[in-house]
Design a protein around this motif. Structure first.
Motif, short mmCIF file in Angstrom:
data_model
loop_
_atom_site.label_atom_id
_atom_site.label_comp_id
_atom_site.label_asym_id
_atom_site.label_seq_id
_atom_site.Cartn_x
_atom_site.Cartn_y
_atom_site.Cartn_z
N ARG A 69 -6.82 13.72 8.87
CA ARG A 69 -7.32 12.89 7.77
C ARG A 69 -8.54 13.53 7.11
NH1 ARG A 69 -6.35 7.41 11.23
NH2 ARG A 69 -4.30 6.88 10.39
N TYR A 72 -7.22 16.24 5.00
CA TYR A 72 -6.60 15.70 3.80
C TYR A 72 -7.65 15.31 2.76
CZ TYR A 72 -4.20 12.43 0.72
OH TYR A 72 -3.72 11.78 -0.38
N GLY A 87 -0.18 11.11 -0.08
CA GLY A 87 -0.90 11.53 1.11
C GLY A 87 -0.10 12.38 2.07
#
Length: 209
Positions: A69, A72, A87
């Motif tokens: 995460r 990302y 995502g």
């Protein structure tokens, strides 16, 4: 040495039978003790290993999702992609591939209709004589079953700073504000490259709310 039981007295027969029964009892007892000891050893060994492995996987799961995460978010910032993206992304090198997938559904509310009107007004005034550009921008507003396509809208966001026009800027702003994403789970899958250069899944199934 064989025994002729016909030559034994009743007392001798009873004694021999009692001895045999005792031997059988001791044998059963030994087997029972061996089984119970192995059972307890198996439960303790495998149960402890399963518990330790579960804790290790739990810690690894948390580490995996935290790092992916973070990566990302850095990718979004680095690539200047808007948060409306789905995502999903993957990272890989010569040996491994890691796939990060977000499960959920993104939608645009009623403000997107007003956004379209602003962008259409912009396109009609700015590209009145440029049919190709006008058609290109309009194609990004195509709706499927009444919904805008997030991937196509991302391409509009990528051109946000390209045009100095009030209708254009207002249209992009309303599109962003009208978007919401109903997130359910994140999934991460691991792969290792095989001898034939095909990706082989590593048997870890990770999901996270």
């Amino acid at each position: 040495m064989a025994i002729d039981i016909s030559q034994l007295s009743a007392e001798e027969l009873e004694a021999a039978l009692a001895k045999k029964k005792e031997a059988e009892r001791l044998e059963r007892e030994e087997k029972r003790r061996t089984y119970e000891e192995l059972r307890e050893e198996t439960i303790e060994e495998l149960g402890t290993a399963a518990h330790d492995l579960s804790l290790a996987l739990e810690r690894f799961n948390a580490k995996v999702f935290s790092q992916m995460r973070t990566l990302y978010e850095l990718l979004q910032d680095y690539s200047k992609r808007h948060k409306d993206g789905k995502g999903n992304f993957e990272i890989k090198n010569d040996d491994f591939k890691i796939l990060f997938k977000k499960q959920g559904k993104g939608t645009f509310d009623e403000r997107s209709v007003q956004a379209e009107k602003h962008i259409i007004d912009f396109v009609n005034s700015k590209f009145e004589n440029d049919v190709d550009t006008r058609d290109l921008i309009m194609s990004l507003l195509e709706r499927k079953k009444g919904d805008l396509d997030v991937d196509l809208i991302q391409k509009l966001y990528a051109m946000e700073d390209r045009f100095d026009d009030d209708n254009w800027r207002e249209g992009i702003r309303l599109l962003k504000e009208s978007y919401s994403y109903n997130h359910s789970k994140d999934y991460i899958a691991f792969y290792k490259k095989g001898r034939d250069n095909r990706w082989i899944g590593i048997n870890l199934n990770f999901s996270n709310f």
